[in-house]
Design a protein around this motif. Structure first.
Motif: not given
Length: 68
Positions: A47-62
């Protein structure tokens, strides 16, 4: 049938070996049910490795924009 053991000990009409469990198969448990701690550690790492992917930055900013 009589069995004489020791000092006049007699067993009449007995069944020897009725509770024998040699031929019974024991239920096999898989790795995850035998090692729940290691399973949770592996799940946490994945789960931690999956959350490190770069596409999560867009989701977090939204989400941050929605909450402001």
């Amino acid at each position: 049938m009589q069995i004489k053991i020791g000092d006049n000990n007699k067993f009449n009409k007995t069944n020897i070996g009725t509770n024998n469990k040699v031929g019974h198969k024991k239920e096999k448990n898989n790795f995850f049910s035998r090692h729940p701690f290691l399973t949770s550690v592996f799940a946490g790492l994945i789960t931690g490795i999956i959350l490190l992917f770069s596409f999560w930055k867009d989701i977090v900013t939204n989400i941050e924009v929605l909450l402001k």
